[in-house]
Design a protein around this motif. Sequence first.
Motif, mmCIF file in Angstrom:
data_model
loop_
_atom_site.group_PDB
_atom_site.id
_atom_site.type_symbol
_atom_site.label_atom_id
_atom_site.label_comp_id
_atom_site.label_asym_id
_atom_site.label_seq_id
_atom_site.Cartn_x
_atom_site.Cartn_y
_atom_site.Cartn_z
ATOM 1 N N THR A 276 0.841 -1.190 0.000
ATOM 2 C CA THR A 276 0.000 0.000 0.000
ATOM 3 C C THR A 276 0.878 1.243 0.000
ATOM 4 N N LEU B 282 -3.667 -3.003 8.151
ATOM 5 C CA LEU B 282 -3.925 -3.464 6.780
ATOM 6 C C LEU B 282 -2.956 -4.583 6.429
ATOM 7 N N ARG C 157 -9.096 -2.404 2.928
ATOM 8 C CA ARG C 157 -9.017 -3.713 3.584
ATOM 9 C C ARG C 157 -9.769 -4.780 2.785
#
Length: 165
Positions: free
Chosen positions: A2, A53, A155
């Motif tokens: 991410t 996450l 998520r």
Amino acid sequence: MTFVDVDGVLIPFRARSTGVRRFGSGVGDAVDGFGNPLLDRLDPADGGRLLALPGELVWASTWMAEANEVVAPRLGLPVLAVVDWPDDDEELGRGVHWKTVRLARWAAGRAFVWLDDEITDADRRWVAAHHSQPALLHRVDPCLGLVDADLAAVRRWLEKQEATG
């Protein structure tokens, strides 16, 4: 993986609600020791929410190494990898953000999420056409910064990738 931007994502353009714990010593604080009056807009809870996450977090911000020096400690984040931005002005397609190509290259054929406040459909089209793996380019409202709905969407996407990968 991410990719996380700072300005507009972790530091919203509008002050957060009064329920968020601030870093300064009081309402009259103009700047902290780093000279940036907007650091007071960071939400310390964002660090734990990002760490929750799945996958690796990477700074994708013009803050570059300063994200680890200034932002990460305020959020309780460890030192993260940092995308280095090239100095060249590579010609991109119409409307494609200057970060887009570099992030796709950094991902090196892996699935990725990009949290930024400047993502457009042009970036999504470019990544879909030039990146062989799934990617979620998630635009965060820069006035609000990162909110629960943003993290829930990320998520869900990451968990779906884990399940199919």
